[in-house]
Motif scaffolding. Sequence first.
Motif, PDB file in Angstrom:
ATOM      1  N   ARG A 123     -21.408 -91.992  -1.156  1.00  0.00           N
ATOM      2  CA  ARG A 123     -21.664 -91.179  -0.139  1.00  0.00           C
ATOM      3  C   ARG A 123     -23.071 -91.087   0.108  1.00  0.00           C
ATOM      4  NH1 ARG A 123     -23.770 -86.501   0.139  1.00  0.00           N
ATOM      5  NH2 ARG A 123     -23.583 -86.273  -2.120  1.00  0.00           N
ATOM      6  N   ARG A 124     -23.608 -91.165  -0.778  1.00  0.00           N
ATOM      7  CA  ARG A 124     -25.389 -90.878  -0.745  1.00  0.00           C
ATOM      8  C   ARG A 124     -25.860 -92.262   0.101  1.00  0.00           C
ATOM      9  NH1 ARG A 124     -28.450 -87.920  -5.450  1.00  0.00           N
ATOM     10  NH2 ARG A 124     -26.851 -86.323  -6.060  1.00  0.00           N
ATOM     11  N   TRP A 126     -24.308 -94.400   1.750  1.00  0.00           N
ATOM     12  CA  TRP A 126     -23.699 -94.415   3.238  1.00  0.00           C
ATOM     13  C   TRP A 126     -24.534 -93.384   4.191  1.00  0.00           C
ATOM     14  CZ3 TRP A 126     -22.243 -91.613   7.582  1.00  0.00           C
ATOM     15  CH2 TRP A 126     -21.494 -92.233   8.507  1.00  0.00           C
ATOM     16  N   THR A 127     -24.829 -92.297   3.724  1.00  0.00           N
ATOM     17  CA  THR A 127     -25.814 -91.333   4.403  1.00  0.00           C
ATOM     18  C   THR A 127     -27.115 -91.812   4.456  1.00  0.00           C
ATOM     19  OG1 THR A 127     -24.292 -89.313   3.591  1.00  0.00           O
ATOM     20  CG2 THR A 127     -26.393 -88.956   4.615  1.00  0.00           C
ATOM     21  N   LEU A 131     -28.397 -92.647   8.462  1.00  0.00           N
ATOM     22  CA  LEU A 131     -29.481 -91.638   9.035  1.00  0.00           C
ATOM     23  C   LEU A 131     -30.888 -92.351   9.082  1.00  0.00           C
ATOM     24  CD1 LEU A 131     -28.255 -88.088   7.607  1.00  0.00           C
ATOM     25  CD2 LEU A 131     -27.923 -89.033   9.902  1.00  0.00           C
ATOM     26  N   LEU A 141     -32.084 -83.852   2.712  1.00  0.00           N
ATOM     27  CA  LEU A 141     -30.866 -84.290   1.840  1.00  0.00           C
ATOM     28  C   LEU A 141     -31.308 -84.710   0.585  1.00  0.00           C
ATOM     29  CD1 LEU A 141     -28.957 -85.500   5.136  1.00  0.00           C
ATOM     30  CD2 LEU A 141     -28.856 -83.499   3.999  1.00  0.00           C
ATOM     31  N   VAL A 145     -31.377 -90.294   0.180  1.00  0.00           N
ATOM     32  CA  VAL A 145     -31.363 -90.302   1.550  1.00  0.00           C
ATOM     33  C   VAL A 145     -32.758 -90.210   1.949  1.00  0.00           C
ATOM     34  CG1 VAL A 145     -30.375 -89.239   3.684  1.00  0.00           C
ATOM     35  CG2 VAL A 145     -29.094 -89.327   1.273  1.00  0.00           C
TER      36      VAL A 145
END
Length: 232
Positions: A123-124, A126-127, A131, A141, A145
Amino acid sequence: MTNAQEHDGHRGYGGQDGQDAPGEVAGVRVPDTPVAAAATELVRDTTDDLIYHHSRRVYFFGALQAARRGLGFDPELLYVAAMFHDIGLGEAYRSSGRRFEVDGADAARDFLRGYGLPEDSVRRVWTAIALHTTPGIPEHLEPEVALVTAGVEYDVLGLGYHDLPDAVRDAVTAAHPRPGFKREILRAFTEGIAPKPETTFGNVKADVLRHFVPGFTPGDFVEVIQGSPWPE
């Protein structure tokens, strides 16, 4: 994987000619892990020199900004996110109909799941990729990120250019040079997003098409609201 401001390993992958890039630049080490090695190989094999060298610089500049900001981070996650952040500009993704950032994030997600990384780590990454062209949010975040965006902003926009000593900046660009980078990265942006201009609505890439694609008309947020089917 390690946490905090450690940079495990000494192996480098690729370089000015695609071989033997240094595993450490300006005190920042490239993670010596199977995941990092595979990420390097994949990006080296599926992108050109422009994206490869830019992605490596994003990792180094992001890690260097971490030291300035007092941020601990996972080097492997930061490295994978940096290496994949522009892969969505490639020809294989131009018919997806999605923002290139999402294509790159999904590619990294699938890659990391293939190595069994925890979902929080996936998830990290991907984010961080999704972004990296959305200013004002990543800095609030997780460190990985924030640091991908910091590395991108440093290398592409020159934000905080004088925050790093000349010798440090020169060491990174010596390892991963940027001849004609301004011109070439704008070309890559244009080629990557021109087939799906609708994905530029509400983001900075509309500026790219406005400059380089004749006849492009960016979406207008106010007009969307005024022209919606709501009576009031």
